[in-house]
Scaffold this motif. Sequence first.
Motif, PDB file in Angstrom:
ATOM      1  N   MET A   1      -5.989   0.054   5.413  1.00  0.00           N
ATOM      2  CA  MET A   1      -6.092   0.828   4.201  1.00  0.00           C
ATOM      3  C   MET A   1      -4.686   1.139   3.692  1.00  0.00           C
ATOM      4  SD  MET A   1      -7.895   4.523   3.477  1.00  0.00           S
ATOM      5  CE  MET A   1      -7.038   5.441   4.728  1.00  0.00           C
ATOM      6  N   VAL A   2      -4.456   0.959   2.424  1.00  0.00           N
ATOM      7  CA  VAL A   2      -3.164   1.240   1.800  1.00  0.00           C
ATOM      8  C   VAL A   2      -3.252   2.598   1.118  1.00  0.00           C
ATOM      9  CG1 VAL A   2      -1.519   0.493   0.056  1.00  0.00           C
ATOM     10  CG2 VAL A   2      -2.707  -1.200   1.450  1.00  0.00           C
ATOM     11  N   VAL A   3      -2.238   3.432   1.374  1.00  0.00           N
ATOM     12  CA  VAL A   3      -2.185   4.760   0.763  1.00  0.00           C
ATOM     13  C   VAL A   3      -0.855   4.893   0.019  1.00  0.00           C
ATOM     14  CG1 VAL A   3      -3.667   5.822   2.506  1.00  0.00           C
ATOM     15  CG2 VAL A   3      -1.209   5.809   2.850  1.00  0.00           C
ATOM     16  N   PRO A   4      -0.769   5.798  -0.953  1.00  0.00           N
ATOM     17  CA  PRO A   4       0.512   5.999  -1.657  1.00  0.00           C
ATOM     18  C   PRO A   4       1.616   6.382  -0.673  1.00  0.00           C
ATOM     19  CG  PRO A   4      -1.265   7.133  -2.786  1.00  0.00           C
ATOM     20  CD  PRO A   4      -1.823   6.644  -1.467  1.00  0.00           C
ATOM     21  N   PHE A   5       2.825   5.960  -0.974  1.00  0.00           N
ATOM     22  CA  PHE A   5       3.967   6.241  -0.108  1.00  0.00           C
ATOM     23  C   PHE A   5       4.530   7.615  -0.457  1.00  0.00           C
ATOM     24  CE2 PHE A   5       8.450   5.050   1.340  1.00  0.00           C
ATOM     25  CZ  PHE A   5       8.124   5.181   2.672  1.00  0.00           C
ATOM     26  N   VAL A   6       3.983   8.645   0.181  1.00  0.00           N
ATOM     27  CA  VAL A   6       4.418  10.026  -0.009  1.00  0.00           C
ATOM     28  C   VAL A   6       5.196  10.427   1.240  1.00  0.00           C
ATOM     29  CG1 VAL A   6       3.644  12.400  -0.359  1.00  0.00           C
ATOM     30  CG2 VAL A   6       2.393  10.512  -1.429  1.00  0.00           C
ATOM     31  N   LEU A   7       6.414  10.938   1.053  1.00  0.00           N
ATOM     32  CA  LEU A   7       7.274  11.264   2.188  1.00  0.00           C
ATOM     33  C   LEU A   7       6.728  12.427   2.998  1.00  0.00           C
ATOM     34  CD1 LEU A   7      10.818  10.993   0.559  1.00  0.00           C
ATOM     35  CD2 LEU A   7       9.499   9.218   1.716  1.00  0.00           C
TER      36      LEU A   7
END
Length: 95
Positions: free
Chosen positions: A1-7
């Motif tokens: 699953m790909v998720v937004p790149f949030v730090l």
Amino acid sequence: MVVPFVLNPIQVRIDAEWEQQLKERGYVKIIILKARKMGASTYVHGKMFLAILENSGWHCGIMAHDDAGCGLIFDRAKTFNDQMPQDMRRLLKND
């Protein structure tokens, strides 16, 4: 699953140091002593992937302590690339 790149909090600290060094020196040199699964490798990988996208003619090599590790890192680059709009994607080679 790909998720937004949030730090995450660790990545935010690395990012602050990264940006400060880049502003003050013009380059970044950070040694990260880390536990597994803190996101430091993903952060650096994403940052370098973005730099390659933004700078025509830049190239990147991946190194790891073994072939399996190199394959995992390459797979992450492939995932980043595959999620980009078609016109922004780069040719990736796994030699």
